[in-house]
Each structure stands twice: as C-alpha cells, then as structure tokens.
Design an enzyme around this catalytic site. Structure first.
Site, PDB file in Angstrom:
ATOM      1  N   TYR A  97       0.735  -0.923   0.294  1.00  0.00           N
ATOM      2  CA  TYR A  97      -0.159   0.312  -0.172  1.00  0.00           C
ATOM      3  C   TYR A  97       0.624   1.337   0.161  1.00  0.00           C
ATOM      4  O   TYR A  97       1.846   1.311   0.227  1.00  0.00           O
ATOM      5  CB  TYR A  97      -0.626  -0.126   1.390  1.00  0.00           C
ATOM      6  CG  TYR A  97      -0.409   0.828   2.415  1.00  0.00           C
ATOM      7  CD1 TYR A  97      -0.250   1.998   2.988  1.00  0.00           C
ATOM      8  CD2 TYR A  97       0.393  -0.078   3.063  1.00  0.00           C
ATOM      9  CE1 TYR A  97       0.458   1.650   4.643  1.00  0.00           C
ATOM     10  CE2 TYR A  97       1.336  -0.234   4.246  1.00  0.00           C
ATOM     11  CZ  TYR A  97       0.947   0.790   5.061  1.00  0.00           C
ATOM     12  OH  TYR A  97       1.423   0.705   5.577  1.00  0.00           O
ATOM     13  N   CYS A  98       0.003   2.012  -0.392  1.00  0.00           N
ATOM     14  CA  CYS A  98       0.877   3.703  -0.468  1.00  0.00           C
ATOM     15  C   CYS A  98       0.303   4.381   0.269  1.00  0.00           C
ATOM     16  O   CYS A  98      -1.472   3.873   1.049  1.00  0.00           O
ATOM     17  CB  CYS A  98       1.168   3.930  -2.088  1.00  0.00           C
ATOM     18  SG  CYS A  98      -0.029   3.722  -3.046  1.00  0.00           S
ATOM     19  N   ALA A  99      -0.182   5.677  -0.018  1.00  0.00           N
ATOM     20  CA  ALA A  99      -1.240   7.331   0.067  1.00  0.00           C
ATOM     21  C   ALA A  99      -2.055   6.628  -0.469  1.00  0.00           C
ATOM     22  O   ALA A  99      -3.461   6.980   0.116  1.00  0.00           O
ATOM     23  CB  ALA A  99      -0.434   8.237  -0.156  1.00  0.00           C
ATOM     24  N   GLY A 101      -2.386   4.713  -3.943  1.00  0.00           N
ATOM     25  CA  GLY A 101      -2.848   3.802  -4.761  1.00  0.00           C
ATOM     26  C   GLY A 101      -2.237   3.108  -5.921  1.00  0.00           C
ATOM     27  O   GLY A 101      -1.756   2.605  -6.611  1.00  0.00           O
ATOM     28  N   ILE A 126      -3.770   3.890   1.881  1.00  0.00           N
ATOM     29  CA  ILE A 126      -3.952   4.729   3.673  1.00  0.00           C
ATOM     30  C   ILE A 126      -4.843   5.240   3.677  1.00  0.00           C
ATOM     31  O   ILE A 126      -5.068   5.226   4.737  1.00  0.00           O
ATOM     32  CB  ILE A 126      -2.616   4.195   4.561  1.00  0.00           C
ATOM     33  CG1 ILE A 126      -2.124   4.272   5.630  1.00  0.00           C
ATOM     34  CG2 ILE A 126      -2.172   6.118   3.710  1.00  0.00           C
ATOM     35  CD1 ILE A 126      -1.159   4.382   6.670  1.00  0.00           C
TER      36      ILE A 126
END
Length: 137
Positions: A97-99, A101, A126
């Site tokens: 995951y990242c900020a 997607g 996230i």
C-alpha cells in the site's frame, strides 16, 4: 481565417483528448503466466493481509504520519527498492500500500515482473484504509 483557426484548434484539442484517454486506458496491471496483481478494497486487505508481508511503499516522512499496524516500510522511490524487495521470498503473500494506491500498484506490478507470484495492493491506499475506519499506528 478565424473559422479555419478555430477548426484547427478544435481538432487539435479533440486529438489531444483522444490521445490522453488512450494513454489512461492502457492496462497498468501486470499479468505473468504465474501471477496477476490483485487489487483489494480496505476490508479485503484487512482480512487477507494478516498472514502475509505488508509493505508500505511510501517515504519515511509519510510513514512517520502513521502506518497500517504490522507493515514494513520500503520506500518505492529509493534506487535500491528492488534489491530490498528481493529479500522477501517470491512465493510469499505480499500486500502493498501507499498513500492513495498509484505507487503501490506500480510497485506491485514491478514485483510481479520480477517473479513474485502472490502480490496484492490496497485500492485507495492508506487514505481509503482510514476512511473505512481501520486503525493506523
């Protein structure tokens, strides 16, 4: 003359719009004979990630603001990303995951292209995780 220029400008704008749409519609997910990137919503990610490796591919500054419990940081923007990622067994379940997607999808596709077979990414990152009420630490 004005009508001609207007027609040329309109044609250029339509051509540009079509060109951009074509770029956006090209598949960004990688499929190999042995693996396909699977996108999960926050609920699915929460349910399935407990037995796998959870990678947060954001920068250390972003991670300092909070992360999914149990996740490990592996900054996608670092030149040694693949070197560090290669420390994980290629048949492990990897949840990325990242900020929001996009970065996690790119990282997941890269890992699949390197032979990883069970790679998942969190749709919406996230931010979607938090909006769905899941905890961060």
């Amino acid at each position: 003359m004005t009508k001609f220029l207007s027609t040329v400008l309109l044609g250029t704008m339509l051509f540009s719009a079509c060109s951009n749409s074509k770029k956006e519609s090209q598949a960004t997910e990688v499929t190999t004979p042995s693996a396909t990137l699977i996108s999960l919503n926050p609920e699915e990610f929460s349910q399935k990630s407990g037995n796998g490796i959870i990678l947060d591919v954001r920068t250390p500054e972003e991670i300092a603001q909070g992360k999914i419990p149990g996740s490990q940081g592996l900054d996608f923007y670092q030149s040694n990303f693949l070197e560090k990622a290669s420390e994980f067994p290629k048949d492990s379940e990897i949840f990325i995951y990242c900020a929001v997607g996009a970065r996690s999808q790119e990282a997941a596709n890269l890992m699949i292209s390197q032979g990883y077979t069970k790679v998942y990414h969190l749709q919406g990152g996230i931010q979607a995780w938090q909006r769905s009420g899941y905890p961060i630490e």
